[in-house]
Design an enzyme around this catalytic site. Structure first.
Site, PDB file in Angstrom:
ATOM      1  N   TYR A  60     -12.126   4.523  13.918  1.00 40.28           N
ATOM      2  CA  TYR A  60     -10.969   4.855  12.991  1.00 40.28           C
ATOM      3  C   TYR A  60     -11.059   6.307  12.601  1.00 40.28           C
ATOM      4  O   TYR A  60      -9.845   6.976  12.805  1.00 40.28           O
ATOM      5  CB  TYR A  60     -11.330   4.115  11.799  1.00 40.28           C
ATOM      6  N   GLY A 107       0.724  -1.385  -0.026  1.00 46.00           N
ATOM      7  CA  GLY A 107       0.047   0.085  -0.219  1.00 46.00           C
ATOM      8  C   GLY A 107       0.662   1.265  -0.011  1.00 46.00           C
ATOM      9  O   GLY A 107       1.653   1.431  -0.730  1.00 46.00           O
TER      10      GLY A 107
END
Length: 266
Positions: A155, A18
């Site tokens: 989150y 990523g």
């Protein structure tokens, strides 16, 4: 622009895939000796090997930053070849859950991984940067820090904490030659983003195939001036700039890389 990172050593946490992988590759291309971090040996070694095959310098550091012991082991491995000049706190995770599903345990686990893990690495590596009078700490945050969605609230909140601690650290490092900044990505097209959008797209009427879903997802989720998802290298480039000598006068800043995001809705 030559960022002149030759002679600098950089640890990029969560760099076996990523955004972290893209950042490690770009820093290595700019001349830094990169430490690739991950928990899976094969994945981390594959990224490091690819960097070396491209002419760069890379080693690995394995460990779980969510524990004190794991973070200490990563710090030992990262500094085995020399002092770390650049720390990119990129490692993190999220689970796509609703408010009802986000239990206190989920909040606690996410905060530990996304916030406290970065603090652990700061405590291990930044004191030596301060002593040497030069260093860079770049925290990878996100637009959800200031424009949270109604889902995965645990989150969203950790991103806000990441942004906040990075600015606090900058104030602490005043006059030391060490800077602390945030790169705040918008929706970047990594595997996790594509998987999530593909999963929810059909139910939201965005289409059945990725080609149909992609433009509709941009319009619905992340309307921005560029009209698209971002690419990992665009985040990596922002990180690399903040790691360079050109950014010595930049500290406590949040650099948005989101295409000019207009709003966030989910």
């Amino acid at each position: 622009m030559n960022l002149d990172l030759i002679g600098k050593r950089a640890l990029v946490t969560g760099s076996s895939a990523g955004l972290g992988e893209a950042t490690a590759r770009m820093l290595a291309a700019e001349g830094a000796a990169v430490v690739v971090h991950g928990r899976n040996r094969d994945r981390a070694e594959a990224v490091a090997a690819a960097i070396r095959e491209a002419g760069g310098t890379a080693t690995t550091a394995l460990g779980d930053l969510a524990t004190d012991e794991g973070a200490a082991e990563v710090a030992r491995a990262a500094t085995a070849g020399g002092p770390v000049d650049i720390l990119v706190n990129n490692a993190g995770f999220y689970r796509h859950v609703s408010w009802a599903e986000a239990t206190p345990a989920e909040w606690s686990d996410t905060y530990n991984v996304n916030v406290v893990s970065g603090v652990r690495m700061i405590r291990h590596l930044v004191p030596a940067m301060r002593e040497r009078g030069w260093g860079r700490v770049v925290t990878v945050g996100g637009g959800l820090a200031s424009q949270p969605m109604d889902s995965h609230p645990q989150y969203n909140a950790t991103l806000a904490a990441r942004h906040n601690l990075a600015v606090s650290l900058a104030r602490e490092l005043k006059g030391t030659g060490v800077t602390s900044n945030v790169v705040s990505p918008g929706a970047i097209l990594v595997d996790a983003t594509r998987e999530l959008v593909t999963q929810i797209g059909p139910a939201r009427g965005w289409g059945a195939t990725w080609e149909e879903i992609r433009p509709n997802a941009v319009d619905a989720l992340i309307p921005n001036d560029q009209g698209r998802f971002g690419e990992p290298d665009e985040i990596a480039a922002a990180v690399a700039y903040l790691c360079s000598a050109y950014a010595q006068y930049v500290s406590g800043a949040t650099l948005r890389v989101d295409g000019g995001l207009i709003r966030s809705a989910f």
